[in-house]
Design a protein around this motif. Structure first.
Motif, PDB file in Angstrom:
ATOM      1  N   GLN A  39       0.817  -1.210   0.000  1.00  0.00           N
ATOM      2  CA  GLN A  39       0.000   0.000   0.000  1.00  0.00           C
ATOM      3  C   GLN A  39       0.856   1.267   0.000  1.00  0.00           C
ATOM      4  OE1 GLN A  39      -3.127  -0.115   2.953  1.00  0.00           O
ATOM      5  NE2 GLN A  39      -4.108  -1.830   1.926  1.00  0.00           N
ATOM      6  N   ASP A  40       2.173   1.104  -0.065  1.00  0.00           N
ATOM      7  CA  ASP A  40       3.078   2.249  -0.192  1.00  0.00           C
ATOM      8  C   ASP A  40       3.241   2.627  -1.658  1.00  0.00           C
ATOM      9  OD1 ASP A  40       3.498   2.014   2.519  1.00  0.00           O
ATOM     10  OD2 ASP A  40       5.590   1.365   2.358  1.00  0.00           O
ATOM     11  N   SER A  41       3.469   3.908  -1.899  1.00  0.00           N
ATOM     12  CA  SER A  41       3.822   4.402  -3.229  1.00  0.00           C
ATOM     13  C   SER A  41       4.952   5.409  -3.094  1.00  0.00           C
ATOM     14  CB  SER A  41       2.623   5.097  -3.897  1.00  0.00           C
ATOM     15  OG  SER A  41       1.595   4.187  -4.213  1.00  0.00           O
ATOM     16  N   ALA A  42       5.805   5.470  -4.113  1.00  0.00           N
ATOM     17  CA  ALA A  42       6.867   6.466  -4.111  1.00  0.00           C
ATOM     18  C   ALA A  42       7.220   6.826  -5.540  1.00  0.00           C
ATOM     19  CB  ALA A  42       8.107   5.946  -3.377  1.00  0.00           C
ATOM     20  N   PHE A  43       7.823   8.010  -5.694  1.00  0.00           N
ATOM     21  CA  PHE A  43       8.317   8.427  -6.999  1.00  0.00           C
ATOM     22  C   PHE A  43       9.649   9.132  -6.818  1.00  0.00           C
ATOM     23  CE2 PHE A  43       6.757  12.505  -5.646  1.00  0.00           C
ATOM     24  CZ  PHE A  43       7.542  13.435  -6.315  1.00  0.00           C
ATOM     25  N   ALA A  44      10.409   9.186  -7.897  1.00  0.00           N
ATOM     26  CA  ALA A  44      11.687   9.902  -7.897  1.00  0.00           C
ATOM     27  C   ALA A  44      11.891  10.527  -9.267  1.00  0.00           C
ATOM     28  CB  ALA A  44      12.835   8.961  -7.565  1.00  0.00           C
ATOM     29  N   ALA A  45      12.293  11.799  -9.278  1.00  0.00           N
ATOM     30  CA  ALA A  45      12.549  12.545 -10.510  1.00  0.00           C
ATOM     31  C   ALA A  45      13.642  13.565 -10.221  1.00  0.00           C
ATOM     32  CB  ALA A  45      11.269  13.249 -10.979  1.00  0.00           C
ATOM     33  N   PRO A  46      14.233  14.177 -11.260  1.00  0.00           N
ATOM     34  CA  PRO A  46      15.285  15.169 -11.012  1.00  0.00           C
ATOM     35  C   PRO A  46      14.798  16.405 -10.253  1.00  0.00           C
ATOM     36  CG  PRO A  46      15.378  14.378 -13.275  1.00  0.00           C
ATOM     37  CD  PRO A  46      14.107  13.861 -12.687  1.00  0.00           C
ATOM     38  N   GLY A  98      12.083  16.255  -7.941  1.00  0.00           N
ATOM     39  CA  GLY A  98      11.378  15.935  -6.705  1.00  0.00           C
ATOM     40  C   GLY A  98      11.353  14.447  -6.428  1.00  0.00           C
ATOM     41  N   ALA A  99      10.937  14.123  -5.211  1.00  0.00           N
ATOM     42  CA  ALA A  99      10.797  12.733  -4.791  1.00  0.00           C
ATOM     43  C   ALA A  99       9.801  12.695  -3.641  1.00  0.00           C
ATOM     44  CB  ALA A  99      12.133  12.145  -4.350  1.00  0.00           C
ATOM     45  N   GLY A 100       9.134  11.557  -3.465  1.00  0.00           N
ATOM     46  CA  GLY A 100       8.165  11.479  -2.381  1.00  0.00           C
ATOM     47  C   GLY A 100       7.772  10.061  -2.056  1.00  0.00           C
ATOM     48  N   VAL A 101       7.260   9.887  -0.832  1.00  0.00           N
ATOM     49  CA  VAL A 101       6.767   8.605  -0.340  1.00  0.00           C
ATOM     50  C   VAL A 101       5.373   8.807   0.241  1.00  0.00           C
ATOM     51  CG1 VAL A 101       7.064   6.821   1.419  1.00  0.00           C
ATOM     52  CG2 VAL A 101       9.037   7.634   0.133  1.00  0.00           C
ATOM     53  N   ALA A 102       4.451   7.938  -0.142  1.00  0.00           N
ATOM     54  CA  ALA A 102       3.091   7.947   0.394  1.00  0.00           C
ATOM     55  C   ALA A 102       2.777   6.558   0.920  1.00  0.00           C
ATOM     56  CB  ALA A 102       2.087   8.343  -0.692  1.00  0.00           C
ATOM     57  N   ASP A 103       2.132   6.506   2.071  1.00  0.00           N
ATOM     58  CA  ASP A 103       1.805   5.242   2.725  1.00  0.00           C
ATOM     59  C   ASP A 103       0.305   5.174   2.930  1.00  0.00           C
ATOM     60  OD1 ASP A 103       1.465   3.047   4.369  1.00  0.00           O
ATOM     61  OD2 ASP A 103       2.906   3.680   5.893  1.00  0.00           O
ATOM     62  N   GLY A 104      -0.372   4.297   2.167  1.00  0.00           N
ATOM     63  CA  GLY A 104      -1.806   4.137   2.328  1.00  0.00           C
ATOM     64  C   GLY A 104      -2.147   3.736   3.751  1.00  0.00           C
ATOM     65  N   VAL A 105      -3.120   4.420   4.329  1.00  0.00           N
ATOM     66  CA  VAL A 105      -3.428   4.223   5.745  1.00  0.00           C
ATOM     67  C   VAL A 105      -3.997   2.834   5.973  1.00  0.00           C
ATOM     68  CG1 VAL A 105      -4.808   5.027   7.693  1.00  0.00           C
ATOM     69  CG2 VAL A 105      -3.762   6.674   6.131  1.00  0.00           C
ATOM     70  N   ALA A 154      -5.280   4.838  -2.653  1.00  0.00           N
ATOM     71  CA  ALA A 154      -5.124   6.195  -2.127  1.00  0.00           C
ATOM     72  C   ALA A 154      -3.711   6.710  -2.356  1.00  0.00           C
ATOM     73  CB  ALA A 154      -5.471   6.229  -0.644  1.00  0.00           C
ATOM     74  N   SER A 155      -2.712   5.906  -2.014  1.00  0.00           N
ATOM     75  CA  SER A 155      -1.327   6.374  -2.157  1.00  0.00           C
ATOM     76  C   SER A 155      -0.947   6.533  -3.621  1.00  0.00           C
ATOM     77  CB  SER A 155      -0.361   5.417  -1.450  1.00  0.00           C
ATOM     78  OG  SER A 155      -0.289   4.156  -2.088  1.00  0.00           O
ATOM     79  N   THR A 173      -0.594   8.907   3.880  1.00  0.00           N
ATOM     80  CA  THR A 173       0.393   9.866   4.346  1.00  0.00           C
ATOM     81  C   THR A 173       1.152  10.393   3.134  1.00  0.00           C
ATOM     82  OG1 THR A 173       2.254   8.328   4.574  1.00  0.00           O
ATOM     83  CG2 THR A 173       0.685   8.440   6.414  1.00  0.00           C
ATOM     84  N   PHE A 174       1.969  11.419   3.332  1.00  0.00           N
ATOM     85  CA  PHE A 174       2.854  11.860   2.254  1.00  0.00           C
ATOM     86  C   PHE A 174       4.008  12.665   2.822  1.00  0.00           C
ATOM     87  CE2 PHE A 174       4.296  14.886  -1.002  1.00  0.00           C
ATOM     88  CZ  PHE A 174       4.755  13.956  -1.936  1.00  0.00           C
ATOM     89  N   THR A 175       5.195  12.359   2.323  1.00  0.00           N
ATOM     90  CA  THR A 175       6.375  13.173   2.591  1.00  0.00           C
ATOM     91  C   THR A 175       7.131  13.327   1.280  1.00  0.00           C
ATOM     92  OG1 THR A 175       6.551  12.394   4.874  1.00  0.00           O
ATOM     93  CG2 THR A 175       8.513  13.390   3.908  1.00  0.00           C
ATOM     94  N   GLY A 176       7.364  14.576   0.871  1.00  0.00           N
ATOM     95  CA  GLY A 176       8.011  14.816  -0.411  1.00  0.00           C
ATOM     96  C   GLY A 176       9.014  15.952  -0.363  1.00  0.00           C
ATOM     97  N   LEU A 177      10.025  15.864  -1.220  1.00  0.00           N
ATOM     98  CA  LEU A 177      11.070  16.878  -1.336  1.00  0.00           C
ATOM     99  C   LEU A 177      11.092  17.366  -2.777  1.00  0.00           C
ATOM    100  CD1 LEU A 177      13.472  18.161   0.313  1.00  0.00           C
ATOM    101  CD2 LEU A 177      14.921  16.432  -0.786  1.00  0.00           C
ATOM    102  N   PHE A 178      11.062  18.690  -2.962  1.00  0.00           N
ATOM    103  CA  PHE A 178      10.948  19.254  -4.299  1.00  0.00           C
ATOM    104  C   PHE A 178      11.910  20.422  -4.475  1.00  0.00           C
ATOM    105  CE2 PHE A 178       6.943  17.467  -3.014  1.00  0.00           C
ATOM    106  CZ  PHE A 178       6.508  16.764  -4.131  1.00  0.00           C
TER     107      PHE A 178
END
Length: 266
Positions: free
Chosen positions: A20-27, A29-36, A45-46, A93-98
């Motif tokens: 149920q986790d999702s994540a992405f990575a790009a030049p 930005g990057a982020g992690v989402a965890d389906g509740v 959801a994620s 949830t979501f935590t991302g860096l851009f």
């Protein structure tokens, strides 16, 4: 000085039947989402949130613009629940860096996924959990060192659930060349202590660090999905033409042809 992000991502379902986790990575930005957990369709959801957030990314945002994009992605969650009442209550949830305006970094956070920075060998936690146990810690009722074993550590107090009150915290962070960031779901931090995380992050190889962190959690008996993104801040222009890499549920749902495959088994 212009910066870009170079990242490696890994995700594993662990002992759970689905990821149920999702994540992405790009030049840019990057982020992690965890389906509740405990709610319906956490993987949807994620994945829906992550894909809507990054779709058509073409500019460096300021804090207001990034907040608006997260709210747009949150409306996608609401739309899924509106179309199918069985999905009511799904959240992530979501935590991302851009990379933001003027080559600064923006950190967006809601829930109990986390961000850490590693600078000159020193690891610093950059997010505060939106959780019941964190509130107990803040109130002096639970020691910080006891959080990993607290029976209610997974009860979160904020998430992206399609509701009008959902609002991530967005903050500016000054980038430094050769900084390393870790974005992760609680499947890592509930089972692996900070010192072990720091030692894994210190290795030069990003892919190796990401793989080792997931393995550490699984070897520690993680009863949850585990997802990490290891991101280095490097000098250079960030291209918006390069397609993001997705892992976890986001690699299976809404994925188009291209470099969207999961980077880790499970």
């Amino acid at each position: 000085m212009a910066f870009r992000l170079e990242s490696a991502a890994a995700s594993a379902s662990g002992p759970r039947p689905s990821n149920q986790d999702s994540a992405f990575a790009a030049p840019w930005g990057a982020g992690v989402a965890d389906g509740v957990g405990g709610g319906p369709a956490g993987d949807l959801a994620s994945a829906a949130f992550v894909h809507r957030l990054v779709a058509g990314w073409h500019q460096s945002p300021d804090a207001e613009m990034l907040t608006e994009r997260t709210l747009l992605a949150n409306w996608d969650i609401a739309a899924h629940a509106h179309r199918d009442p069985r999905l009511a209550g799904m959240a992530t949830t979501f935590t991302g860096l851009f990379l933001g305006h003027r080559d600064r970094l923006l950190l967006a956070h809601i829930g109990d996924s986390r961000a850490y920075s590693l600078r000159s060998g020193t690891m610093t936690r950059m997010t505060r959990d939106d959780s019941f146990v964190q509130a107990l810690v803040d109130g002096g009722h639970v020691r910080a060192e006891d959080v990993m074993t607290h029976p209610h550590r997974n009860l979160i107090t904020a998430s992206m659930s399609g509701g009008p009150e959902d609002l991530p915290l967005v903050t500016w962070v000054e980038p430094h060349r050769d900084d390393r960031w870790l974005l992760c779901s609680d499947g890592l931090t509930d089972y692996v202590d900070d010192e072990a995380v720091r030692e894994a992050l210190r290795q030069e190889d990003r892919e190796g660090a990401a793989s080792q962190l997931v393995s550490l959690a699984l070897d520690a008996g993680a009863a949850d999905n585990v997802t990490v993104v290891v991101t280095d801040v490097v000098v250079g222009e960030a291209s918006t033409r390069q397609a993001p890499i997705f892992v976890g549920a986001a690699a299976r749902r809404f994925a188009l042809d291209g470099p969207l495959g999961d980077l880790a088994a499970g």
